[in-house]
Write a protein that holds these residues in place. Structure first.
Motif: not given
Length: 279
Positions: A169-175, A100-104
């Motif tokens: 929400e670990a994935n969101a934090v990583k991105e 959602m962030l890294t492939n915006f």
């Protein structure tokens, strides 16, 4: 901006942490004591950290940038939608779509697809499809709305992330970390605060606790947005006041030019007359 009230946090149960056996030692600086096998969060530190986070979020809002709220856990979903929507910030409460962030850009394409379907519905194109095609389009629109509807107006990467439950929400934090986007988060005693830029030590399970923290955060964002609006209005008024002065300048220039031209014409006439006499 008013300081967070200690008693308000206490009444909301913000101080209740997790079971002692589930704790993360990195949260030790924020733990006040242990009672009946449950860690109690030091609310004095919560007040300080919450005020710090609120001040930073206010500045982000004042600068016209966006904060993306992420909370997909059951007890936080409705609260986030209810508190965040009025301050005009985007939020994710259904599922964090990978990238959602890294492939915006890909996410933006999906949002544009939603806008295209809406356009078809409005301009009558939709009526030309068969019953089966209409059903497929409706399902696709509903799915996009559910997952991406709340970020439809997020046209560029957010300036910050606000997370409730950093474990979930670990994935969101990583991105966010990969893109150097600052992360604000409610962090319980069982979580690792290492990757969080603005740690708000708080109970992230109780609805009342989540609502209380969001009240402070959204209040700060609303203040920042309002201050930005007032500044814009002031700038517009100053620009209007300066406009007549700017318009007056060309008139002065024209008047001066006309005088110079008249003078030059008179000189030319005198020169021509003198030349005629000489002949």
């Amino acid at each position: 901006m008013s300081r967070t009230d200690f008693n308000t946090l206490l009444d909301a149960g913000v101080h209740f942490g997790h079971l002692k056996r589930k704790w993360n030692p990195k949260m030790a600086p924020y733990i006040f004591m242990e009672k009946n096998g449950i860690h109690i969060i030091d609310l004095h530190k919560t007040v300080v950290k919450l005020d710090e986070a609120a001040a930073a979020l206010k500045q982000i809002a004042k600068s016209g940038r966006r904060v993306l709220f992420v909370a997909t856990k059951k007890q936080a979903k409705e609260i986030v939608a209810e508190k965040v929507a009025p301050v005009g910030m985007p939020y994710v409460t259904e599922r964090w779509a990978g990238g959602m962030l890294t492939n915006f850009p890909t996410i933006r394409k999906a949002v544009k697809k939603m806008a295209t379907i809406d356009k078809m519905l409005n301009d009558g194109t939709y009526d030309n499809f068969s019953k089966r095609e209409k059903l497929q389009i409706e399902r696709q629109r509903a799915k996009l709305e559910k997952n991406l509807g709340s970020i439809a107006d997020l046209t560029r990467l957010p300036a910050a992330l606000f997370v409730i439950d950093v474990q979930k929400e670990a994935n969101a934090v990583k991105e966010a970390k990969r893109l150097s986007i600052p992360v604000f988060a409610m962090v319980d005693t069982c979580c690792d605060p290492t990757d969080i830029d603005y740690v708000i030590p708080a109970n992230d399970d109780a609805s009342k606790s989540i609502a209380t923290i969001l009240d402070v955060v959204c209040g700060a964002i609303a203040e920042g947005t309002e201050e930005r609006k007032l500044e814009k209005e002031k700038e517009a008024q100053e620009a209007e006041a300066a406009a007549p002065a700017k318009q007056a300048k060309p008139r002065i220039k024209k008047a001066v030019k006309a005088a110079v031209d008249a003078e030059e014409a008179t000189v030319a006439e005198v020169v021509a007359a003198t030349e005629e006499k000489a002949e």
